[in-house]
Design a protein around this motif. Sequence first.
Motif, PDB file in Angstrom:
ATOM      1  N   UNK A   1       0.849  -1.182   0.000  1.00  0.00           N
ATOM      2  CA  UNK A   1       0.000   0.000   0.000  1.00  0.00           C
ATOM      3  C   UNK A   1       0.894   1.245   0.000  1.00  0.00           C
ATOM      4  N   UNK A   2       0.598   2.219  -0.859  1.00  0.00           N
ATOM      5  CA  UNK A   2       1.439   3.414  -0.950  1.00  0.00           C
ATOM      6  C   UNK A   2       1.108   4.420   0.151  1.00  0.00           C
ATOM      7  N   UNK A   3       1.965   5.405   0.313  1.00  0.00           N
ATOM      8  CA  UNK A   3       1.815   6.410   1.377  1.00  0.00           C
ATOM      9  C   UNK A   3       0.532   7.225   1.220  1.00  0.00           C
ATOM     10  N   UNK A   4       0.164   7.525  -0.038  1.00  0.00           N
ATOM     11  CA  UNK A   4      -1.051   8.303  -0.267  1.00  0.00           C
ATOM     12  C   UNK A   4      -2.265   7.533   0.239  1.00  0.00           C
ATOM     13  N   UNK A   5      -2.351   6.257  -0.108  1.00  0.00           N
ATOM     14  CA  UNK A   5      -3.472   5.430   0.324  1.00  0.00           C
ATOM     15  C   UNK A   5      -3.485   5.293   1.840  1.00  0.00           C
ATOM     16  N   UNK A   6      -2.319   5.073   2.431  1.00  0.00           N
ATOM     17  CA  UNK A   6      -2.237   4.969   3.884  1.00  0.00           C
ATOM     18  C   UNK A   6      -2.628   6.283   4.556  1.00  0.00           C
ATOM     19  N   UNK A   7      -2.165   7.398   3.991  1.00  0.00           N
ATOM     20  CA  UNK A   7      -2.405   8.702   4.602  1.00  0.00           C
ATOM     21  C   UNK A   7      -3.809   9.228   4.441  1.00  0.00           C
ATOM     22  N   UNK A   8      -4.472   8.835   3.366  1.00  0.00           N
ATOM     23  CA  UNK A   8      -5.807   9.371   3.102  1.00  0.00           C
ATOM     24  C   UNK A   8      -6.930   8.378   3.378  1.00  0.00           C
ATOM     25  N   UNK A   9      -6.596   7.123   3.535  1.00  0.00           N
ATOM     26  CA  UNK A   9      -7.636   6.125   3.775  1.00  0.00           C
ATOM     27  C   UNK A   9      -8.614   6.088   2.615  1.00  0.00           C
ATOM     28  N   UNK A  10      -9.903   6.094   2.908  1.00  0.00           N
ATOM     29  CA  UNK A  10     -10.931   6.034   1.857  1.00  0.00           C
ATOM     30  C   UNK A  10     -10.905   7.237   0.923  1.00  0.00           C
ATOM     31  N   UNK A  11     -10.382   8.361   1.398  1.00  0.00           N
ATOM     32  CA  UNK A  11     -10.293   9.550   0.538  1.00  0.00           C
ATOM     33  C   UNK A  11      -9.282   9.359  -0.590  1.00  0.00           C
ATOM     34  N   UNK A  12      -8.430   8.366  -0.492  1.00  0.00           N
ATOM     35  CA  UNK A  12      -7.417   8.139  -1.527  1.00  0.00           C
ATOM     36  C   UNK A  12      -8.041   7.773  -2.871  1.00  0.00           C
ATOM     37  N   UNK A  33      -6.179  22.930  12.545  1.00  0.00           N
ATOM     38  CA  UNK A  33      -6.620  22.070  13.645  1.00  0.00           C
ATOM     39  C   UNK A  33      -5.849  20.753  13.637  1.00  0.00           C
ATOM     40  N   UNK A  34      -6.194  19.860  14.532  1.00  0.00           N
ATOM     41  CA  UNK A  34      -5.547  18.537  14.538  1.00  0.00           C
ATOM     42  C   UNK A  34      -5.680  17.781  13.215  1.00  0.00           C
ATOM     43  N   UNK A  35      -6.475  18.285  12.303  1.00  0.00           N
ATOM     44  CA  UNK A  35      -6.588  17.660  10.987  1.00  0.00           C
ATOM     45  C   UNK A  35      -5.211  17.499  10.343  1.00  0.00           C
ATOM     46  N   UNK A  36      -4.347  18.503  10.504  1.00  0.00           N
ATOM     47  CA  UNK A  36      -3.028  18.428   9.878  1.00  0.00           C
ATOM     48  C   UNK A  36      -2.152  17.352  10.505  1.00  0.00           C
ATOM     49  N   UNK A  37      -2.533  16.901  11.696  1.00  0.00           N
ATOM     50  CA  UNK A  37      -1.758  15.871  12.378  1.00  0.00           C
ATOM     51  C   UNK A  37      -2.240  14.462  12.039  1.00  0.00           C
ATOM     52  N   UNK A  38      -3.306  14.374  11.266  1.00  0.00           N
ATOM     53  CA  UNK A  38      -3.887  13.080  10.924  1.00  0.00           C
ATOM     54  C   UNK A  38      -2.897  12.207  10.177  1.00  0.00           C
ATOM     55  N   UNK A  39      -2.243  12.784   9.184  1.00  0.00           N
ATOM     56  CA  UNK A  39      -1.266  12.032   8.399  1.00  0.00           C
ATOM     57  C   UNK A  39      -0.412  13.010   7.603  1.00  0.00           C
ATOM     58  N   UNK A  40       0.650  12.487   7.023  1.00  0.00           N
ATOM     59  CA  UNK A  40       1.517  13.314   6.182  1.00  0.00           C
ATOM     60  C   UNK A  40       0.723  13.852   4.992  1.00  0.00           C
ATOM     61  N   UNK A  41      -0.148  13.034   4.434  1.00  0.00           N
ATOM     62  CA  UNK A  41      -0.955  13.457   3.283  1.00  0.00           C
ATOM     63  C   UNK A  41      -1.888  14.607   3.664  1.00  0.00           C
TER      64      UNK A  41
END
Length: 74
Positions: A1-12, A33-41
């Motif tokens: 699984x690539x970083x984009x898919x891991x970082x965005x989940x279903x949004x990928x 907000x904490x949104x930016x801390x969710x993932x690198x993506x």
Amino acid sequence: MDRRTLGLGNLSKLTDLLILKIFAYLSPEELLSPLILTSHAFYIFCQEEKLWRRACLNKFGGNFAFQGSWKGSY
């Protein structure tokens, strides 16, 4: 699984452009907000200059000093 898919989940499954259109509905406070801390993506999408340019111009119109980036100017 690539970083984009891991970082965005279903949004990928969405294109980057569509994700940015969705993020355009967020306020600057929500982008910071904490949104930016969710993932690198999510962090990368929350840094998008076009989002900050719109926020800066909406808040200040032409009455501000550009600080090297739109986010910095905001």
